[in-house]
Design an enzyme around this catalytic site. Structure first.
Site, PDB file in Angstrom:
ATOM      1  N   ASN A 124       0.819  -1.223   0.000  1.00 26.85           N
ATOM      2  CA  ASN A 124       0.000   0.000   0.000  1.00 26.85           C
ATOM      3  C   ASN A 124       0.847   1.266   0.000  1.00 26.85           C
ATOM      4  O   ASN A 124       1.926   1.289   0.596  1.00 26.85           O
ATOM      5  CB  ASN A 124      -0.926   0.038   1.221  1.00 26.85           C
ATOM      6  CG  ASN A 124      -1.975  -1.046   1.154  1.00 26.85           C
ATOM      7  OD1 ASN A 124      -2.001  -1.836   0.213  1.00 26.85           O
ATOM      8  ND2 ASN A 124      -2.828  -1.099   2.162  1.00 26.85           N
ATOM      9  N   ILE A 125       0.302   2.316  -0.611  1.00 31.04           N
ATOM     10  CA  ILE A 125       0.998   3.613  -0.621  1.00 31.04           C
ATOM     11  C   ILE A 125       1.451   3.978   0.792  1.00 31.04           C
ATOM     12  O   ILE A 125       2.594   4.328   1.025  1.00 31.04           O
ATOM     13  CB  ILE A 125       0.049   4.719  -1.137  1.00 31.04           C
ATOM     14  CG1 ILE A 125      -0.288   4.470  -2.608  1.00 31.04           C
ATOM     15  CG2 ILE A 125       0.705   6.088  -0.949  1.00 31.04           C
ATOM     16  CD1 ILE A 125      -0.639   5.713  -3.396  1.00 31.04           C
ATOM     17  N   LYS A 126       0.544   3.821   1.734  1.00 31.56           N
ATOM     18  CA  LYS A 126       0.802   4.157   3.148  1.00 31.56           C
ATOM     19  C   LYS A 126       2.182   3.677   3.594  1.00 31.56           C
ATOM     20  O   LYS A 126       2.942   4.409   4.215  1.00 31.56           O
ATOM     21  CB  LYS A 126      -0.295   3.523   4.007  1.00 31.56           C
ATOM     22  CG  LYS A 126      -0.319   3.987   5.453  1.00 31.56           C
ATOM     23  CD  LYS A 126      -1.712   3.769   6.080  1.00 31.56           C
ATOM     24  CE  LYS A 126      -1.672   3.880   7.592  1.00 31.56           C
ATOM     25  NZ  LYS A 126      -1.797   2.605   8.302  1.00 31.56           N
ATOM     26  N   GLY A 127       2.520   2.451   3.233  1.00 31.35           N
ATOM     27  CA  GLY A 127       3.858   1.948   3.489  1.00 31.35           C
ATOM     28  C   GLY A 127       4.117   1.544   4.926  1.00 31.35           C
ATOM     29  O   GLY A 127       3.178   1.225   5.671  1.00 31.35           O
TER      30      GLY A 127
END
Ligand code: B12
Ligand code: B12
Ligand SMILES: Cc1ncc(COP(=O)(O)O)c(C=O)c1O
Ligand SMILES: Cc1ncc(COP(=O)(O)O)c(C=O)c1O
Lengths: 255, 533, 533, 255
Positions: A124-127
């Site tokens: 996920n972008i969130k990382g």
């Protein structure tokens, strides 16, 4: 590096703490049995600091003592990072340069495992740990299949998406579920693809042993505390450097 | 040191009359002991005086020169005059050019000492005063050095100060462990002493590596550790304090060495040696007063040992003996010139965890101490007696101990170890223990804002009950006449009032080292410390 | 169950208008979902009905007869009419003497099903109602049996009830461990399910020994464990409750089996399956309503799963989603006939322990739930996400979790395990965990008497803030119109409002098992459970 | 009794918990070294559940895993109680009958050890675990020398008092202080007395090994949780039953 011993409060004292349960009623004999186990583990002297009867026929022990084993760090085999750490920018550039198309990553949790937080932390972008996840990389196309994906579904999806790399997460380890599932998965990919065409297989989870890539038939194993950047760098390194026949991750001696 | 957060009014509904009464009784009980102390001297007080005058080192078999010299003087003229006049008289007579040479000759039996009279006495007086004054100046310099360093590198960031123990027995293992502990967050490092040192009637010399369950207190070990912690203090940007024990038969000498080597705190209880080391009561009280005067001068914070009572007596039944002892320690300390901020009065979390409401009882006791001594940096000690080999239970118990510390604004928090019942602390025990403290302070450090025991609730009632019992006990003690003419406190100690230990005034170790002062007794150290012209 | 100690007035200064507003919004958001549910049936609802009528067992390859029969009916006449009329019509037509035989013949393809009309319909209706009624009577008998047994052997001695998990994967290992746990003090035993069972569209049969990280939920496993715990309950003189999971694709059937085998609590959340198992939202809400009606009838306490959100979302940022979900779960539960004492609404101690004041934040959240649902036996769940391999830190954290439980009068306390981040609980982990709970409850259980957050202090302000955010979120949801005509809650779930999971209404597992009811749909179970004539 | 294994959550799983510190900076190699130690102790697989850097050059580890050792309680050697437990009444009677005088017990903590709570628990009237201490026995004369008694003082006192039994406590065990002191003590008594006349030597403390009586040259070793009754019964049994040359405490196999 020279040999070392466990350290309690003095160099070389070799002190360790051990706890376990024996299926036996508490008694002097039980305490003796606990010491016997500690001795077999190389603890001598071994002191039973605590013995607690539990339920029926079980006793819990806390044992302290010195182990006479020596530890030689120079013989430890670890999977050293054998690729450069790239920033998203560098990774994107490398992909553009050598593939001239977006690199496709398919990921998910296989078997009955529904622990997606780990794989999501990578994808996920969130990382994770301040690093953005793979979805953030312009030159990566990420397909996250989520939880409880069956191996056939995974192979199928890899085919459809023309995956360059397949990322699999396994968190539940009871009865070695993670090992069984991973072997099943890698076997299925060997089945479905000619060796040279098979996507890069990456597996991860908190209780994997990084040195087991070979046995598991995957290209790399990642474990506790992995960051997205490491994963991206590895994939890019393996897929953009001059293609070599897939050798399982090399384990090297520590220096 | 910033004064502990002071709550206005009494949360516990203590009547200020009762509090005043308690202090009055403590003074009435303590005064006769002080008078007794002023009438006597001890070998250790005299040796401490010689150390202040700069005499150090030991003979080939390790007996310190101060012992050799003091013994020689005593053999010739007795102890009752003090060693200062005979010693400096001998020097003035040209028996030797300096103290060390004099001590060596005295050891060889080639000097005889006498009591100077008239002019000689006056000259000896001022010579000794000059010599000893130099040592006390060194103590003053160290005190200033401490203040300067704190101003420069900074002080411990918050209260309570985190107090950690090292106890390897080997100063060269202690040092890295102490530095590691400081880096992990310790504000105070205590180097525990080897068992048995308290019974030695001399202070060992040099760097030592072979203590049992602790490291010998020596001037060199003090110096090495303080230097290491200075380095770490600069590295960390906060002054890390060093603690040791001014107790046992050499209490006054160790206090002097602590002042000279800039230790920051010293365990120094008025009765510990009597009760737990069977040291003669009179010997202890005399040594005690001298050592406290040194601590006062050196700006050293004392830590008293009330926690120890609860290791032999029950923490609920004996709660009031802790309060009583705190009141006495306060009196003795103030009399010796110590200020409130120097009074690390001790108390401990030693109630059997199986007792219902044990946690609330601990809170009651801790809050009582907090309210009785609002400006003293109370020293809060962890569970030890009810710690077992169950290290998990122990770790939990230490967490709740830390919580009481946070809820009651303790000044010094001695960090509990999960292995208390198993081994002397391992490096990992300390690290885990500090993590425990950090969690509790960070997560619940401000919980006291939400914590308000009902004025007539369980906690307040218990606190008032304990204060009442303490007053009662002090009254009993004051009334004790078992031995005519003897200070009642001595009789009480003989009856086993504290820690269930019976210690008669004419028994115990080190009595032979005590002497009643003669009319012409002179001790420059005492004179300077008591600020006489 | 004695209602949890109720504090008069609001300690947190919650405005009753806000509380009312929150409930109104929950109803407005929930109602369209209930309507949706009443318009649909699912394969599992129909199979549950057959199970209530007494059809059990499985074919040689382990497919339950209820599945074989329901599938056959569906193949012939579809699901929209329900299976009851076609099935009992076939029986009345003499296709078989009993359900089992009918199922076997249907499986062999030697029966065809139709929709009876007129008289036949009436006869099929009453026949099916009679058969299913028998099952519901059995559930009533079990409920009475529970009440009798509690009256006879006694109930859990105090609140919170101590809730422990067993998870060996082997029912024959689970049983001794559950009994040991009960002896050590557990009031409630939960047998965790094997991973993946929730995705099976059938309920396995018989005693099982090979689950992964849990044991399969089967009627026989239920029976064996309940029998074992009855024995232990008598031995201990207190009724030990048994818990399992009414969730996943077979939620209605498992609820029915729970009622039949006298389970006492069931995990049963309105959205867990949607969010964490990617089960189709409509499927879930339909199954959900039926299962809750069964639980209401069976006197089973439900446990909702708000704790799960905090394993994927941040416990501070998402605190209000927990409150929102609790309000929705309360609405759906009451609508299905459950009473306050049956609402084990979930919440958890999942704030990052590194966050300053984390403990006080936990207190604020727990007190908010306590005040919003004063008569519900809240289920308080331990730290999991921030547990690490540092078992000592973990044991401490669990102790502070237990303390919040004691301070906020929780009804059900799920005991935390120090090995949370390492393994499924070992026998010793449970024993240590219970000792942890015992210490905290015994030592500090009454501390709430001394605990009074300031009306405008940190804790009260935080609680009001969270309630405000929850109301705001409910308003947003109510206003959600992304998909015309679709209940706004479905859209909100699709947007990832809960636990950061995006679940569209037309996706997810088991959608093919859902059917819109036809005009002549008939289900005797629903009818009886809804108390229609 | 048959062989057993440690019990985690399933019979035979052999699971144990281990913790220790290694004097090495935290790194992959360090974690490998931790596994190496666990392996040498017979743990396989061994999972490093926790690794925490401490100070400079130290890392603390928590390791979980299965040990393959078997524990055979039937081979455990324990010191079984080879004497009857007597009530104070019975003990007094037995002494009266066979000695026709009071039996003299001298006790204390030797060396630099000042932990008197243990010996006091045995000797003082107050007693321990609900049992009265030896001072409560009419026919026992108890002389408690207290803490930090030197060995010569102890022998001296034993002589003066014509001690029948000498009870010594040792609690501090750092650097094996308890063993050194005990050996010094028993040697001194062998020096000072002809074998037949030497008083019964009993030593106790929480970290003693009961089977070591022989090596330590004492007649009996008592450890954690001893009660006064046990001690009194032992002394009375040994001193009132027909006198046999002092054999050190017999260690027997468990049945
Ligand atoms: C959160 C959680 C859940 C959530 C999962 C929510 C979700 N959508 O993921 C919920 C509540 C649903 C849940 C349910 C269950 N859980 Co759970 N759960 C946890 C918990 C608390 C945290 C796991 C986590 O999120 N870690 C944080 C992530 C970021 O770390 P990570 O997974 O290790 O991932 C990192 C690395 O491993 C690596 N990595 C991981 N995967 C991959 C993949 C690739 C390709 C790469 C490169 C790297 C990589 O990178 C990540 C970042 O560094 C753990 C306990 C704990 N504290 O660890 C238990 C735990 C994992 N759960 C457990 C169990 C048993 C269950 C259940 C089976 C229990 C039950 N029967 O109800 C259920 C069913 C789940 C299922 N069917 O699989 C056990 C597993 C025991 C074991 N060793 O086998 C644990 C250890 C708890 C316990 N002690 O019992 N769980
Ligand atoms: C109380 C205590 C003290 C008190 C002692 C008061 C007193 N008058 O006894 C005080 C505060 C004075 C003290 C001081 C020190 N202590 Co201390 N203390 C303890 C503590 C907390 C409890 C010990 C105790 O009383 N146990 C209760 C009794 C009843 O149990 P027991 O001794 O095991 O006795 C039973 C059996 O063993 C047996 N038994 C014992 N002796 C005998 C003898 C005979 C003949 C028989 C038949 C049976 C028998 O019967 C008894 C009843 O069942 C322990 C930690 C702990 N929780 O165990 C540390 C502990 C023993 N102390 C320790 C240390 C290091 C010290 C100091 C050296 C520290 C210091 N430098 O300041 C000092 C110095 C003491 C000295 N010179 O010896 C260490 C010892 C470490 C080690 N293994 O070597 C411990 C383990 C704490 C620690 N982890 O560091 N201590
Ligand atoms: C007040 C006090 N003084 C001294 C000591 C140390 O005593 P010793 O060095 O005699 O063991 C302690 C030990 O806890 C103490 O509490
Ligand atoms: C509300 C709820 N339902 C069901 C489950 C179990 O889900 P599954 O059996 O699908 O793993 C959980 C697990 O924590 C839960 O919290």
């Amino acid at each position: 590096m020279s040999v070392i011993r466990p350290y309690g409060d003095t160099t070389g004292d070799g002190m360790v703490q051990l706890s376990f349960t024996l299926p036996i009623e508490h008694s002097k004999v039980a305490e003796g049995a606990a010491v016997q186990l500690a001795n077999k583990m190389g603890m001598d002297p071994a002191l039973v600091a605590h013995a607690k009867p539990m339920g029926e026929g079980f006793t819990f022990f806390v044992v302290y003592g010195r182990v006479n084993h020596l530890v030689d760090p120079s013989t430890v085999e670890v999977v050293e990072r054998d690729y450069p750490l790239l920033t998203p920018k560098e990774a994107n550039a490398a992909i553009k340069r050598s593939l001239r198309r977006r690199l496709v990553v398919v990921g998910g949790c296989i078997g009955t495992d529904a622990h997606t937080v780990g794989i999501d932390a990578i994808l996920n972008i969130k990382g994770f740990a301040g690093e953005k996840g793979l979805e953030y990389y312009r030159e990566l196309k990420v397909v996250n299949l989520g939880a409880q994906v069956s191996v056939p579904q995974l192979v199928e999806a890899a085919r459809e998406e023309k995956a360059d790399a397949v990322l699999v997460s396994q968190v539940v380890t009871q009865r070695d579920a993670h090992l069984l599932n991973t072997r099943e998965m890698s076997a299925a990919f060997r089945e479905a693809y000619p060796a040279a065409k098979r996507p890069l297989l990456v597996v991860g989870g908190p209780r994997f042993d990084e040195t087991m890539a070979g046995e598991l038939g995957v290209d790399r194993v990642f474990t506790r505390g992995t960051t997205p950047g490491e994963v991206a760098s590895f994939i890019v390194h393996r897929l953009t450097s001059p293609r070599t026949p897939r050798a399982p991750a090399s384990t090297e001696r520590a220096s | 040191m910033t004064p502990p957060t002071r709550r206005t009014g009494s949360q516990l509904g203590l009547a200020s009359a009762d509090v005043r009464r308690a202090r009055t009784l403590a003074r009435q009980v303590g005064k006769p002991i002080v008078d007794l102390a002023t009438r006597h001297t001890t070998v250790s007080v005299e040796r401490a005086t010689l150390r202040l005058a700069g005499l150090g080192g030991a003979d080939p078999d390790g007996t310190p020169w101060v012992n050799r010299l003091a013994d020689a003087v005593r053999a010739d003229v007795g102890l009752e005059h003090g060693v200062s006049l005979p010693v400096w008289d001998a020097l003035l007579r040209g028996e030797a050019d300096d103290l060390l040479t004099l001590a060596q000759k005295a050891a060889a039996g080639s000097v005889t000492f006498g009591i100077p009279e008239g002019k000689d006495a006056t000259r000896a007086t001022s010579a000794s005063r000059k010599a000893v004054g130099a040592g006390i100046k060194q103590i003053d310099r160290q005190r200033t050095a401490r203040e300067r360093m704190i101003a420069k590198v900074g002080d411990a960031p918050s209260k309570p100060w985190i107090y950690l123990i090292v106890a390897t027995g080997d100063i060269h293992e202690d040092i890295p462990q102490a530095q590691a502990a400081a880096r992990e967050g310790a504000d105070v490092i205590a180097v525990i002493r080897s068992t048995g040192q308290s019974l030695l009637d001399f202070v060992p010399e040099g760097a030592t590596r072979e203590g049992f369950a602790g490291t010998y207190a020596t001037q060199e070990n003090f110096r090495l550790m303080r230097a290491a912690l200075d380095e770490t203090s600069r590295e960390l940007g906060r002054y890390v304090r060093l603690t040791n024990y001014a107790s046992g038969l050499c209490m006054p000498e160790i206090a002097a060495l602590a002042g000279l080597e800039r230790l920051d705190m010293m365990l120094n209880d008025s009765m510990y040696g009597i009760l737990f080391r069977d040291i003669n009561p009179i010997r202890t009280f005399v040594d005690q007063r001298f050592s406290r005067q040194v601590h006062a001068r050196a700006g050293i914070i004392i830590n008293t040992g009330e926690d120890n009572y609860l290791t032999t007596a029950d923490a609920i039944e004996a709660a009031h003996t802790v309060t009583t002892s705190q009141l006495l320690n306060e009196y003795f300390a103030k009399e010796a010139g110590l200020e409130d901020w120097q009074l690390g009065l001790g108390h401990a979390f030693e109630i059997d965890p199986e007792v219902p409401d044990s946690f609330r009882l601990e809170l009651a006791h801790a809050m009582l101490a907090r309210e009785l001594f609002p400006d003293a940096p109370l020293k809060w000690m962890p569970p030890t007696r009810h710690m077992t080999g169950d290290i998990f239970k122990g770790y939990l118990l230490d967490g709740f101990f830390n919580l009481v510390g946070a809820l009651t604004g303790q000044g010094i928090l001695l960090v509990g170890m999960m292995t208390e019942a198993v081994v002397t602390p391992w490096i990992s025990d300390r690290d885990l223990a500090l993590q425990n403290v950090r969690y509790v302070m960070n997560a619940a450090g401000k919980l006291h804002e939400d914590f308000h025991p009902a004025p007539d609730g369980f906690i307040a009632n218990r606190a008032r009950e304990v204060l009442g019992e303490a007053v009662g006990l002090l009254e009993e003690i004051k009334a004790d006449r078992t031995v005519a003419g003897q200070p009642p406190l001595l009789s009480a100690i003989a009856d086993g009032t504290f820690g269930l230990m019976k210690r008669p005034a004419d028994k115990g170790r080190g009595l032979d080292g005590v002497a009643r002062k003669a009319a012409d007794y002179y001790n420059p150290a005492t004179q300077i410390l008591e600020g006489e012209a």
